[in-house]
Design an enzyme around this catalytic site. Sequence first.
Site, mmCIF file in Angstrom:
data_model
loop_
_atom_site.group_PDB
_atom_site.id
_atom_site.type_symbol
_atom_site.label_atom_id
_atom_site.label_comp_id
_atom_site.label_asym_id
_atom_site.label_seq_id
_atom_site.Cartn_x
_atom_site.Cartn_y
_atom_site.Cartn_z
ATOM 1 N N GLY A 34 89.882 17.679 -14.557
ATOM 2 C CA GLY A 34 90.154 19.109 -14.466
ATOM 3 C C GLY A 34 89.622 20.009 -15.559
ATOM 4 C CD1 TRP A 36 83.435 20.508 -16.357
ATOM 5 C CD2 TRP A 36 82.185 21.224 -14.639
ATOM 6 N NE1 TRP A 36 82.155 20.084 -16.563
ATOM 7 C CE2 TRP A 36 81.373 20.501 -15.539
ATOM 8 C CE3 TRP A 36 81.617 21.760 -13.477
ATOM 9 C CZ2 TRP A 36 79.998 20.313 -15.296
ATOM 10 C CZ3 TRP A 36 80.257 21.572 -13.240
ATOM 11 C CH2 TRP A 36 79.457 20.861 -14.146
ATOM 12 C CG ASP A 54 87.928 14.514 -7.971
ATOM 13 O OD1 ASP A 54 87.053 14.828 -8.808
ATOM 14 O OD2 ASP A 54 88.091 13.330 -7.568
ATOM 15 C CG ASP A 72 85.779 12.114 0.963
ATOM 16 O OD1 ASP A 72 84.770 12.774 0.622
ATOM 17 O OD2 ASP A 72 85.723 10.940 1.345
ATOM 18 C CG ASP A 96 80.744 17.257 -13.558
ATOM 19 O OD1 ASP A 96 79.560 16.916 -13.767
ATOM 20 O OD2 ASP A 96 81.666 16.964 -14.335
ATOM 21 C CE LYS A 136 77.854 14.364 -12.730
ATOM 22 N NZ LYS A 136 78.860 14.032 -13.781
HETATM 23 N N1 SAM Z 1 84.179 18.102 -13.919
HETATM 24 C C1 SAM Z 1 85.296 17.151 -14.090
HETATM 25 C C2 SAM Z 1 86.071 17.559 -15.321
HETATM 26 O O1 SAM Z 1 85.505 18.274 -16.162
HETATM 27 O O2 SAM Z 1 87.244 17.177 -15.472
HETATM 28 C C3 SAM Z 1 84.769 15.721 -14.185
HETATM 29 C C4 SAM Z 1 84.196 15.233 -12.868
HETATM 30 S S1 SAM Z 1 83.780 13.513 -12.822
HETATM 31 C C5 SAM Z 1 82.335 13.435 -13.791
HETATM 32 C C6 SAM Z 1 83.163 13.282 -11.175
HETATM 33 C C7 SAM Z 1 84.211 13.386 -10.095
HETATM 34 O O3 SAM Z 1 83.599 13.389 -8.778
HETATM 35 C C8 SAM Z 1 85.201 12.207 -10.083
HETATM 36 O O4 SAM Z 1 86.488 12.658 -10.435
HETATM 37 C C9 SAM Z 1 85.146 11.726 -8.619
HETATM 38 O O5 SAM Z 1 86.408 11.346 -8.105
HETATM 39 C C10 SAM Z 1 84.587 12.936 -7.889
HETATM 40 N N2 SAM Z 1 84.073 12.613 -6.554
HETATM 41 C C11 SAM Z 1 83.232 11.615 -6.214
HETATM 42 N N3 SAM Z 1 83.050 11.573 -4.880
HETATM 43 C C12 SAM Z 1 83.791 12.586 -4.355
HETATM 44 C C13 SAM Z 1 84.028 13.043 -3.019
HETATM 45 N N4 SAM Z 1 83.454 12.454 -1.972
HETATM 46 N N5 SAM Z 1 84.857 14.103 -2.832
HETATM 47 C C14 SAM Z 1 85.440 14.708 -3.907
HETATM 48 N N6 SAM Z 1 85.255 14.306 -5.176
HETATM 49 C C15 SAM Z 1 84.446 13.256 -5.415
#
Ligand code: SAM
Length: 184
Positions: A34, A36, A54, A72, A96, A136
């Site tokens: 969280g 961002w 997320d 998702d 991200d 990203k």
């Molecule tokens: N920006 C966040 C922060 O600052 O706290 C960090 C994000 S982390 C690098 C990447 C996130 O992408 C993970 O929490 C992962 O669960 C999420 N993610 C991956 N596939 C996803 C999907 N299909 N739907 C939603 N979120 C997804």
Amino acid sequence: NYAARSVYKLKEMDKRFKLFKPGQTVLDLGAAPGSWTQFAGERVGKTGHVLGVDIQETKHSFPENITFLQADVFSDAPELLEAMEPLRPFDLIISDMAPKTTGIKFADQANSLELCERAFEVALKYLKTGGHFTVKIFESGDTKDFRDALRPYFGKIKNFKPYSSRSESKEIFIVALGFKGADG
Ligand code: SAM
């Protein structure tokens, strides 16, 4: 204090591209834990709103101008559509999202690209004309094609590698500014 160190990447990106303004609605994809979402909430202020989505939950609690939803992005879960509806069109969509890494480089790259393509689909549908989209991506031979696919829909497309992104990491951000609308 912020939920994760990845906040520095968004701070750098904001400094460079002036992404946020008070009063904006922002969609933050891949938002857990969280950091961002927190930063976006501060930048848009009380008159703005941030929706963080997320697949994972977060233990973090957020102020009133933030909604966090566990969903998702590939699902058309009714609660996701319901959460987006009153906020659309968004001024800014940031992603991200990252796949669970497998250790197999090509698989990780392909999974990252799929998330980017999904984020782009969402942007085409939910972004305001003139709005911005940042995503990203794990860089690969396909990154250029993805960037080229965005090109007709935006005024300007830039690659951005934050200083705070570890140099050995293959992640970069594509920053797409000035959405022209879904018809390009
Ligand atoms: N920006 C966040 C922060 O600052 O706290 C960090 C994000 S982390 C690098 C990447 C996130 O992408 C993970 O929490 C992962 O669960 C999420 N993610 C991956 N596939 C996803 C999907 N299909 N739907 C939603 N979120 C997804």
